[in-house]
Design a protein around this motif. Sequence first.
Motif, PDB file in Angstrom:
ATOM      1  N   ARG A   1      39.600  90.188  15.010  1.00  0.00           N
ATOM      2  CA  ARG A   1      38.989  89.088  14.249  1.00  0.00           C
ATOM      3  C   ARG A   1      40.027  88.604  13.228  1.00  0.00           C
ATOM      4  N   ASN A   2      41.003  87.851  13.725  1.00  0.00           N
ATOM      5  CA  ASN A   2      42.191  87.530  12.942  1.00  0.00           C
ATOM      6  C   ASN A   2      41.905  86.649  11.732  1.00  0.00           C
ATOM      7  N   ASP A   3      41.026  85.670  11.876  1.00  0.00           N
ATOM      8  CA  ASP A   3      40.725  84.786  10.743  1.00  0.00           C
ATOM      9  C   ASP A   3      40.117  85.581   9.592  1.00  0.00           C
ATOM     10  N   GLU A   4      39.177  86.466   9.917  1.00  0.00           N
ATOM     11  CA  GLU A   4      38.545  87.281   8.876  1.00  0.00           C
ATOM     12  C   GLU A   4      39.541  88.284   8.296  1.00  0.00           C
ATOM     13  N   ALA A   5      40.452  88.774   9.145  1.00  0.00           N
ATOM     14  CA  ALA A   5      41.477  89.692   8.664  1.00  0.00           C
ATOM     15  C   ALA A   5      42.372  89.003   7.640  1.00  0.00           C
ATOM     16  N   ILE A   6      42.787  87.786   7.943  1.00  0.00           N
ATOM     17  CA  ILE A   6      43.663  87.052   7.026  1.00  0.00           C
ATOM     18  C   ILE A   6      42.952  86.784   5.703  1.00  0.00           C
ATOM     19  N   ASP A   7      41.700  86.398   5.776  1.00  0.00           N
ATOM     20  CA  ASP A   7      40.953  86.138   4.538  1.00  0.00           C
ATOM     21  C   ASP A   7      40.872  87.398   3.676  1.00  0.00           C
ATOM     22  N   ALA A   8      40.523  88.527   4.300  1.00  0.00           N
ATOM     23  CA  ALA A   8      40.386  89.775   3.546  1.00  0.00           C
ATOM     24  C   ALA A   8      41.729  90.230   2.984  1.00  0.00           C
ATOM     25  N   LEU A   9      42.781  90.133   3.784  1.00  0.00           N
ATOM     26  CA  LEU A   9      44.089  90.610   3.349  1.00  0.00           C
ATOM     27  C   LEU A   9      44.694  89.711   2.278  1.00  0.00           C
ATOM     28  N   ARG A  10      44.407  88.414   2.338  1.00  0.00           N
ATOM     29  CA  ARG A  10      44.859  87.522   1.271  1.00  0.00           C
ATOM     30  C   ARG A  10      44.169  87.875  -0.045  1.00  0.00           C
ATOM     31  N   ARG A  11      42.906  88.257   0.040  1.00  0.00           N
ATOM     32  CA  ARG A  11      42.188  88.698  -1.162  1.00  0.00           C
ATOM     33  C   ARG A  11      42.796  89.996  -1.699  1.00  0.00           C
ATOM     34  N   ALA A  12      43.199  90.882  -0.790  1.00  0.00           N
ATOM     35  CA  ALA A  12      43.782  92.162  -1.200  1.00  0.00           C
ATOM     36  C   ALA A  12      45.077  91.946  -1.974  1.00  0.00           C
ATOM     37  N   VAL A  13      45.971  91.123  -1.438  1.00  0.00           N
ATOM     38  CA  VAL A  13      47.265  90.932  -2.100  1.00  0.00           C
ATOM     39  C   VAL A  13      47.146  90.015  -3.305  1.00  0.00           C
ATOM     40  N   ALA A  14      46.084  89.218  -3.365  1.00  0.00           N
ATOM     41  CA  ALA A  14      45.847  88.434  -4.576  1.00  0.00           C
ATOM     42  C   ALA A  14      45.438  89.363  -5.712  1.00  0.00           C
ATOM     43  N   ALA A  15      44.646  90.385  -5.377  1.00  0.00           N
ATOM     44  CA  ALA A  15      44.221  91.361  -6.386  1.00  0.00           C
ATOM     45  C   ALA A  15      45.388  92.229  -6.838  1.00  0.00           C
ATOM     46  N   GLN A  16      46.316  92.530  -5.913  1.00  0.00           N
ATOM     47  CA  GLN A  16      47.486  93.355  -6.242  1.00  0.00           C
ATOM     48  C   GLN A  16      48.667  92.892  -5.385  1.00  0.00           C
ATOM     49  N   PRO A  17      49.502  91.977  -5.913  1.00  0.00           N
ATOM     50  CA  PRO A  17      50.622  91.432  -5.136  1.00  0.00           C
ATOM     51  C   PRO A  17      51.614  92.487  -4.663  1.00  0.00           C
TER      52      PRO A  17
END
Length: 288
Positions: A184-200
């Motif tokens: 589920r690549n679109d959902e993966a990208i959304d979640a991972l972008r949130r992860a690195v936004a929280a901690q670059p």
Amino acid sequence: MTSQRHRTAATRAGCIRGAAAVVSMGSLLSFTSFAPLALASCGGAQPSAQTSDARSLAEYDLARDSFQRGRLREALAHVEQALSHDEDNAEASYLGALILLGFCAGDAHSSDCRFDSAEKMARRALEANPEMRDAKNALGVILVHQRRYDEAIAVLKPLTEDILYASPEKSWGNLGWAYLLKGRNDEAIDALRRAVAAQPLFCVGQYRLGLAYEKRGELDLAREALTRAVETDQPECTRLQDAFDARARIAEKRGLVDDARADLERCREIDATTAVGQRCAAQLQTLQ
């Protein structure tokens, strides 16, 4: 019986100072100190219960110290002793889950790697203390390793929505990992972008984001994410071998042969004995 167990765990959690945190596989596990006799000032327990809890906490401290020193078998033995004195010691059960994950870090196919036992320990911690958020995150990691992606998502998604969880990059990063492996690549990208936004500086999250972009065919974005993963002041990130392997693969797809060669050489240099290192060395031969 269950409600009493939860009350006992909650009381102990309120008395013990410090915290333990799991990041994710491939990253660092770190702990802070617990007060060895913190339970002595809690009050309200019978002397025999105080003695049992104190013994359990002492064994837990020994387990934590052994774990920090990399002595996994010794640490696990102390965890088992801690739980023999107090079966509701949520902190000991959680540490047991981390120790069992530690056996899998080098080789997930090793006979010492037992994800089922790690899962039982994580669930035991949550049974004793349902509010132990790091144990929920650890359980999600274990379920991903077991390829039980839907179950992992069911554990991790509510954790991403828990405003009290102090490490949202972990829950978002592991949720994105589960989505990625499920396709589920679109959902993966959304979640991972949130992860690195929280901690670059969450380099494992950046690495997984790069893989997700690659799967979606967005090679420039994939290369950027992988570069952020390895070009950092974080020492452990500069040795993220899989990220160099992935960036080399993308560079080759883009026709950047010199860049691909440099990444493959760095990958091999990190450790030529691992499966990834051997793959990088073999690929490097084709670019000579």
